[in-house]
Design a protein around this motif. Structure first.
Motif, mmCIF file in Angstrom:
data_model
loop_
_atom_site.group_PDB
_atom_site.id
_atom_site.type_symbol
_atom_site.label_atom_id
_atom_site.label_comp_id
_atom_site.label_asym_id
_atom_site.label_seq_id
_atom_site.Cartn_x
_atom_site.Cartn_y
_atom_site.Cartn_z
ATOM 1 N N HIS A 68 0.866 -1.190 0.000
ATOM 2 C CA HIS A 68 0.000 0.000 0.000
ATOM 3 C C HIS A 68 0.895 1.229 0.000
ATOM 4 O O HIS A 68 1.986 1.226 0.575
ATOM 5 N N HIS A 69 0.417 2.290 -0.691
ATOM 6 C CA HIS A 69 1.133 3.563 -0.706
ATOM 7 C C HIS A 69 0.174 4.685 -0.331
ATOM 8 O O HIS A 69 -0.998 4.662 -0.711
ATOM 9 N N ASP A 74 -5.993 7.041 -3.707
ATOM 10 C CA ASP A 74 -6.870 5.895 -3.902
ATOM 11 C C ASP A 74 -6.100 4.586 -4.071
ATOM 12 O O ASP A 74 -6.641 3.587 -4.544
ATOM 13 N N ASP A 75 -4.821 4.569 -3.700
ATOM 14 C CA ASP A 75 -4.032 3.345 -3.812
ATOM 15 C C ASP A 75 -4.628 2.266 -2.908
ATOM 16 O O ASP A 75 -4.820 2.491 -1.713
ATOM 17 N N PRO A 76 -4.932 1.080 -3.439
ATOM 18 C CA PRO A 76 -5.568 0.041 -2.612
ATOM 19 C C PRO A 76 -4.562 -0.690 -1.738
ATOM 20 O O PRO A 76 -3.347 -0.477 -1.830
ATOM 21 N N VAL A 141 -2.146 -0.762 -17.800
ATOM 22 C CA VAL A 141 -1.515 0.458 -17.301
ATOM 23 C C VAL A 141 -2.213 0.988 -16.058
ATOM 24 O O VAL A 141 -1.720 1.921 -15.420
ATOM 25 N N ASP A 142 -3.367 0.408 -15.714
ATOM 26 C CA ASP A 142 -4.094 0.840 -14.514
ATOM 27 C C ASP A 142 -4.827 -0.357 -13.941
ATOM 28 O O ASP A 142 -4.919 -1.421 -14.564
ATOM 29 N N TRP A 143 -5.374 -0.193 -12.733
ATOM 30 C CA TRP A 143 -6.160 -1.248 -12.113
ATOM 31 C C TRP A 143 -7.353 -1.601 -12.999
ATOM 32 O O TRP A 143 -7.978 -0.720 -13.591
ATOM 33 N N LEU A 197 -2.663 -7.740 -6.947
ATOM 34 C CA LEU A 197 -4.073 -8.125 -6.820
ATOM 35 C C LEU A 197 -4.701 -7.361 -5.669
ATOM 36 O O LEU A 197 -4.276 -7.482 -4.523
ATOM 37 N N ASP A 198 -5.729 -6.572 -5.989
ATOM 38 C CA ASP A 198 -6.435 -5.745 -5.012
ATOM 39 C C ASP A 198 -7.447 -6.587 -4.237
ATOM 40 O O ASP A 198 -7.389 -6.681 -3.012
#
Length: 208
Positions: A68-69, A74-76, A141-143, A197-198
């Protein structure tokens, strides 16, 4: 043809012991991971769903991180393979028992792969063997949310100790699955070559 006659006709053409489909299975479980600081390796303490048991496999398991960051905002809270020193696999076991993933069962997740990494479903079968799906969630390139319809998938045998695939498996028994998980069949390569993996959702039923 009345309803009773239709039911009798249906039962007469089903294989012995088979039952009519009871509709699409609903959400059996979801795992989002606890919203706690980043830590390596990921452990049972990071599992948010109390009904699930976490199991790690492969020579690279010690490098699998619950990451996590603070930025972006909104970083999961997610699983990250970037520091895995070898092939790895992450699996979840339902404490209540085995899972029926036959019929219209599916697995959904939100992930983001980088480099040549492609994230795949793995399953532990009733006889203790493992399979890994041929279909994979490729880099993005994104979730992104991705869905696997298990009935339409092809499978290879998985050596879970080395997290490597081998020969094709024809029509594996998905009616009593012991563990459900994921792997990209590769070591980590930092942020430029990794899997993330979120969350993961499993749509199935408790096995009878």
């Amino acid at each position: 043809m009345n309803h009773s006659t239709a039911v009798i006709l249906l039962m007469s053409i089903l294989p012995l012991g088979a039952q009519p489909t009871a509709g699409r299975p609903g959400l059996l479980f979801r795992e989002d991971w606890k919203e706690t600081p980043a830590e390596k390796p990921v452990t049972q303490a990071h599992v948010a769903n109390g009904k699930l048991v976490l199991v790690l496999y492969g020579p690279g398991k010690i490098g699998i991180k619950k990451s996590h960051h603070d930025r972006p905002a909104d970083d999961p809270y997610y699983i990250w393979s970037g520091e895995a020193p070898g092939n790895w696999a992450v699996a979840l076991r339902l404490r209540e028992g085995l899972v029926d993933l036959s019929g219209q069962a599916k697995i959904r997740w939100r992930s983001k792969q980088a480099g040549f990494r492609q994230l795949r479903v793995i399953l532990k079968l009733p006889d203790g063997s493992w399979v890994v799906g041929a279909e994979a969630d490729p880099p993005s390139v994104d979730w992104r949310e991705f869905e696997f319809v298990l009935a339409g998938m092809s499978w290879r045998r998985l050596n879970v100790d080395t997290a490597t695939e081998s020969k094709w498996v024809a029509a594996p028994d998905l009616s009593r699955v012991a563990e459900i998980g994921f792997t990209d069949l590769m070591p980590g390569g930092g942020s430029d070559a990794c899997s993330r993996l979120d969350w993961i959702e499993v749509y199935g039923r408790l096995a009878q």
